[in-house]
Design a protein around this motif. Sequence first.
Motif, PDB file in Angstrom:
ATOM      1  N   GLU A 220      42.097  25.188  30.384  1.00  0.00           N
ATOM      2  CA  GLU A 220      41.132  24.932  31.451  1.00  0.00           C
ATOM      3  C   GLU A 220      40.789  23.446  31.512  1.00  0.00           C
ATOM      4  O   GLU A 220      40.634  22.864  32.594  1.00  0.00           O
ATOM      5  N   ASN A 223      43.723  21.622  33.084  1.00  0.00           N
ATOM      6  CA  ASN A 223      43.745  21.870  34.530  1.00  0.00           C
ATOM      7  C   ASN A 223      42.731  20.988  35.247  1.00  0.00           C
ATOM      8  O   ASN A 223      42.991  20.471  36.345  1.00  0.00           O
ATOM      9  N   PHE A 224      41.584  20.798  34.621  1.00  0.00           N
ATOM     10  CA  PHE A 224      40.549  19.966  35.221  1.00  0.00           C
ATOM     11  C   PHE A 224      40.991  18.502  35.308  1.00  0.00           C
ATOM     12  O   PHE A 224      40.889  17.868  36.361  1.00  0.00           O
ATOM     13  N   GLY A 227      43.469  17.753  37.870  1.00  0.00           N
ATOM     14  CA  GLY A 227      43.028  17.964  39.245  1.00  0.00           C
ATOM     15  C   GLY A 227      43.293  19.342  39.785  1.00  0.00           C
ATOM     16  O   GLY A 227      43.172  19.579  41.000  1.00  0.00           O
ATOM     17  N   SER A 229      41.621  22.141  38.864  1.00  0.00           N
ATOM     18  CA  SER A 229      40.413  22.964  38.881  1.00  0.00           C
ATOM     19  C   SER A 229      39.187  22.069  38.890  1.00  0.00           C
ATOM     20  O   SER A 229      39.272  20.867  38.621  1.00  0.00           O
ATOM     21  N   THR A 230      38.039  22.682  39.178  1.00  0.00           N
ATOM     22  CA  THR A 230      36.790  21.913  39.235  1.00  0.00           C
ATOM     23  C   THR A 230      36.142  21.756  37.865  1.00  0.00           C
ATOM     24  O   THR A 230      35.215  20.958  37.712  1.00  0.00           O
ATOM     25  N   GLY A 231      36.610  22.507  36.862  1.00  0.00           N
ATOM     26  CA  GLY A 231      36.046  22.391  35.520  1.00  0.00           C
ATOM     27  C   GLY A 231      34.634  22.908  35.450  1.00  0.00           C
ATOM     28  O   GLY A 231      34.187  23.702  36.294  1.00  0.00           O
ATOM     29  N   ALA A 233      30.339  22.009  34.879  1.00  0.00           N
ATOM     30  CA  ALA A 233      29.383  20.963  35.226  1.00  0.00           C
ATOM     31  C   ALA A 233      29.138  20.050  34.030  1.00  0.00           C
ATOM     32  O   ALA A 233      28.988  20.522  32.895  1.00  0.00           O
ATOM     33  N   GLN A 246      36.730  18.732  27.988  1.00  0.00           N
ATOM     34  CA  GLN A 246      37.273  18.078  29.188  1.00  0.00           C
ATOM     35  C   GLN A 246      37.349  16.567  29.001  1.00  0.00           C
ATOM     36  O   GLN A 246      38.359  15.942  29.326  1.00  0.00           O
TER      37      GLN A 246
END
Length: 334
Positions: A220, A223-224, A227, A229-231, A233, A246
């Motif tokens: 995950e 992927n963030f 670019g 996924s939005t990951g 907050a 991240q």
Amino acid sequence: LGLMVVRCRSACYLYCMHTCTYAWLLCRNKMILSLSLFALLLVSGTGFQHTVDRRKSFSHPTTPLNVIVGDEEHILDKTQRILQDAPAFDERFDSIVRSVFPSSITNSDLEYRVVSALAERGFTTSNTLLCSSLCSDELATRLADDFAKIYGRNFNLGGLAGFPFAGNIGFQTMSGHIPDSGFCLLIYGPHVGLTRDGSVGKVEREGVSLDDICCRSAIEASNFVMGASTGVAANAFTDLQQGAVQNLVAPLVDRLKESEHPMLELPYGIYDIQKELVEGIVNQGIGDVKGGIALLGGVQINTGPDTLDYFHPLRFDLINNRGELVENMLPTLP
């Protein structure tokens, strides 16, 4: 006059009777109290004796710090006995694993060779504290669980993706738990899943019909940063660790983009980052390590419930409490 004498005698008689009755009751109550106290002491003594007997029945008690005390079984015999519960070796699957991770060995081989090498250097079940920085995933912690059966319970430094989130204070706390003149075995590294058909980044889980992502936190995060996924907050309390993962994975963007197999490259990139973090934490607190520390680092390869897990060892060092490399033991894990 005669009547007065009779009444006086009656009064005296009644007074004597009451006095005697009171005295008798007082004595009786004291006797009951004494007998009760005696019975209580007898029961308490019996309970204490039972407690002592139960404590004696444990052949290998552990200290509050979970280091095994008085373990008379030879450590290699103990390791072999414990490894009998591992899944059977699957030659066909082994060839698949080695086609993807050619330098990996089974966890069973790893555990026996590590314990053997450390035993030759003075590490025992009584003087060694196990510590790990592995992912929170129950598949990843199986390695620490196996070593805990040998050395005693594990002090966990790790969190998502295997990063040492306990940090300096966690390592300092752990160091204070090492037996006097004893050692620490610290195991660290990321993990990655591998299915029976050789798919990297997925794994079969017991009771789950579909193959699952492994390691989800690492994938995950990648992927963030790529670019895709939005990951999560930034600075959200409910995802503090994933937010940190991240950020830590972000420097791997170019390395992953340039790789022909980014899913295979990801755990090795994460290992390089974790190696630097672990070295910084160890160097900061090495003076409290007492006898020394063995650092075992690498990439875990987690597989399905019916096959052995594997490990690609990338580091196996013995370091003294001055931070000096005593020996590179990686050659003991061919």
